[in-house]
Design a protein around this motif. Structure first.
Motif, PDB file in Angstrom:
ATOM      1  N   MET A   1       0.816  -1.185   0.000  1.00 17.94           N
ATOM      2  CA  MET A   1       0.000   0.000   0.000  1.00 17.94           C
ATOM      3  C   MET A   1       0.868   1.260   0.000  1.00 17.94           C
ATOM      4  O   MET A   1       0.531   2.231  -0.656  1.00 17.94           O
ATOM      5  N   LYS A   2       1.998   1.212   0.744  1.00 18.36           N
ATOM      6  CA  LYS A   2       2.885   2.368   0.790  1.00 18.36           C
ATOM      7  C   LYS A   2       3.473   2.648  -0.587  1.00 18.36           C
ATOM      8  O   LYS A   2       3.579   3.812  -1.000  1.00 18.36           O
ATOM      9  N   LYS A   3       3.836   1.588  -1.303  1.00 24.51           N
ATOM     10  CA  LYS A   3       4.419   1.780  -2.631  1.00 24.51           C
ATOM     11  C   LYS A   3       3.419   2.449  -3.559  1.00 24.51           C
ATOM     12  O   LYS A   3       3.776   3.338  -4.331  1.00 24.51           O
ATOM     13  N   LEU A   4       2.184   2.013  -3.492  1.00 22.67           N
ATOM     14  CA  LEU A   4       1.148   2.596  -4.322  1.00 22.67           C
ATOM     15  C   LEU A   4       0.950   4.076  -3.988  1.00 22.67           C
ATOM     16  O   LEU A   4       0.827   4.920  -4.884  1.00 22.67           O
ATOM     17  N   LEU A   5       0.975   4.408  -2.712  1.00 19.73           N
ATOM     18  CA  LEU A   5       0.823   5.797  -2.280  1.00 19.73           C
ATOM     19  C   LEU A   5       1.989   6.648  -2.776  1.00 19.73           C
ATOM     20  O   LEU A   5       1.791   7.743  -3.313  1.00 19.73           O
ATOM     21  N   PHE A   6       3.211   6.134  -2.648  1.00 18.98           N
ATOM     22  CA  PHE A   6       4.383   6.877  -3.100  1.00 18.98           C
ATOM     23  C   PHE A   6       4.380   7.041  -4.622  1.00 18.98           C
ATOM     24  O   PHE A   6       4.769   8.085  -5.148  1.00 18.98           O
ATOM     25  N   MET A   7       3.915   6.016  -5.340  1.00 18.07           N
ATOM     26  CA  MET A   7       3.834   6.117  -6.797  1.00 18.07           C
ATOM     27  C   MET A   7       2.820   7.198  -7.187  1.00 18.07           C
ATOM     28  O   MET A   7       3.057   7.984  -8.099  1.00 18.07           O
ATOM     29  N   PHE A   8       1.695   7.253  -6.483  1.00 19.49           N
ATOM     30  CA  PHE A   8       0.683   8.268  -6.760  1.00 19.49           C
ATOM     31  C   PHE A   8       1.226   9.663  -6.473  1.00 19.49           C
ATOM     32  O   PHE A   8       1.029  10.593  -7.265  1.00 19.49           O
ATOM     33  N   ILE A   9       1.938   9.815  -5.382  1.00 20.28           N
ATOM     34  CA  ILE A   9       2.521  11.118  -5.029  1.00 20.28           C
ATOM     35  C   ILE A   9       3.545  11.541  -6.076  1.00 20.28           C
ATOM     36  O   ILE A   9       3.576  12.698  -6.506  1.00 20.28           O
ATOM     37  N   ALA A  10       4.382  10.605  -6.510  1.00 20.34           N
ATOM     38  CA  ALA A  10       5.387  10.923  -7.527  1.00 20.34           C
ATOM     39  C   ALA A  10       4.718  11.318  -8.839  1.00 20.34           C
ATOM     40  O   ALA A  10       5.125  12.296  -9.488  1.00 20.34           O
ATOM     41  N   ALA A  11       3.708  10.583  -9.237  1.00 20.15           N
ATOM     42  CA  ALA A  11       3.000  10.896 -10.482  1.00 20.15           C
ATOM     43  C   ALA A  11       2.327  12.264 -10.397  1.00 20.15           C
ATOM     44  O   ALA A  11       2.375  13.046 -11.353  1.00 20.15           O
ATOM     45  N   SER A  12       1.721  12.566  -9.279  1.00 22.16           N
ATOM     46  CA  SER A  12       1.067  13.871  -9.152  1.00 22.16           C
ATOM     47  C   SER A  12       2.094  15.006  -9.114  1.00 22.16           C
ATOM     48  O   SER A  12       1.840  16.094  -9.608  1.00 22.16           O
ATOM     49  N   ALA A  13       3.269  14.747  -8.550  1.00 21.22           N
ATOM     50  CA  ALA A  13       4.322  15.763  -8.530  1.00 21.22           C
ATOM     51  C   ALA A  13       4.789  16.072  -9.953  1.00 21.22           C
ATOM     52  O   ALA A  13       4.987  17.236 -10.318  1.00 21.22           O
ATOM     53  N   PHE A  14       4.957  15.041 -10.774  1.00 26.57           N
ATOM     54  CA  PHE A  14       5.361  15.263 -12.160  1.00 26.57           C
ATOM     55  C   PHE A  14       4.272  15.998 -12.932  1.00 26.57           C
ATOM     56  O   PHE A  14       4.560  16.878 -13.739  1.00 26.57           O
ATOM     57  N   THR A  15       3.049  15.653 -12.685  1.00 29.75           N
ATOM     58  CA  THR A  15       1.941  16.323 -13.358  1.00 29.75           C
ATOM     59  C   THR A  15       1.886  17.790 -12.952  1.00 29.75           C
ATOM     60  O   THR A  15       1.691  18.668 -13.795  1.00 29.75           O
ATOM     61  N   PHE A  16       2.061  18.062 -11.693  1.00 35.62           N
ATOM     62  CA  PHE A  16       2.010  19.439 -11.197  1.00 35.62           C
ATOM     63  C   PHE A  16       3.142  20.278 -11.777  1.00 35.62           C
ATOM     64  O   PHE A  16       2.940  21.426 -12.165  1.00 35.62           O
TER      65      PHE A  16
END
Length: 62
Positions: A1-16
């Motif tokens: 679950m942590k990996k999925l959360l970190f992947m989502f945060i990284a993806a949103s950071a790149f999008t932002f």
């Protein structure tokens, strides 16, 4: 679950970070307009030089 959360945060950071602000867009537009103006001035200078050369050639006896 942590990996999925970190992947989502990284993806949103790149999008932002890929989003452009209005100021960046205005700066890019201004730079593009300056480049276009410089290009037009260069073309006008070349045209004037050719016209001057043609005028000199027309006046100079051969």
């Amino acid at each position: 679950m942590k990996k999925l959360l970190f992947m989502f945060i990284a993806a949103s950071a790149f999008t932002f970070t890929s989003c452009e602000s209005k100021q960046e867009k205005a700066a890019e537009d201004a730079t593009e307009h300056r480049e276009d103006a410089a290009e037009h001035q260069e073309e006008a200078a070349k045209d004037n030089a050719e016209a001057s050369k043609d005028s000199i050639d027309a006046v100079t006896p051969q």
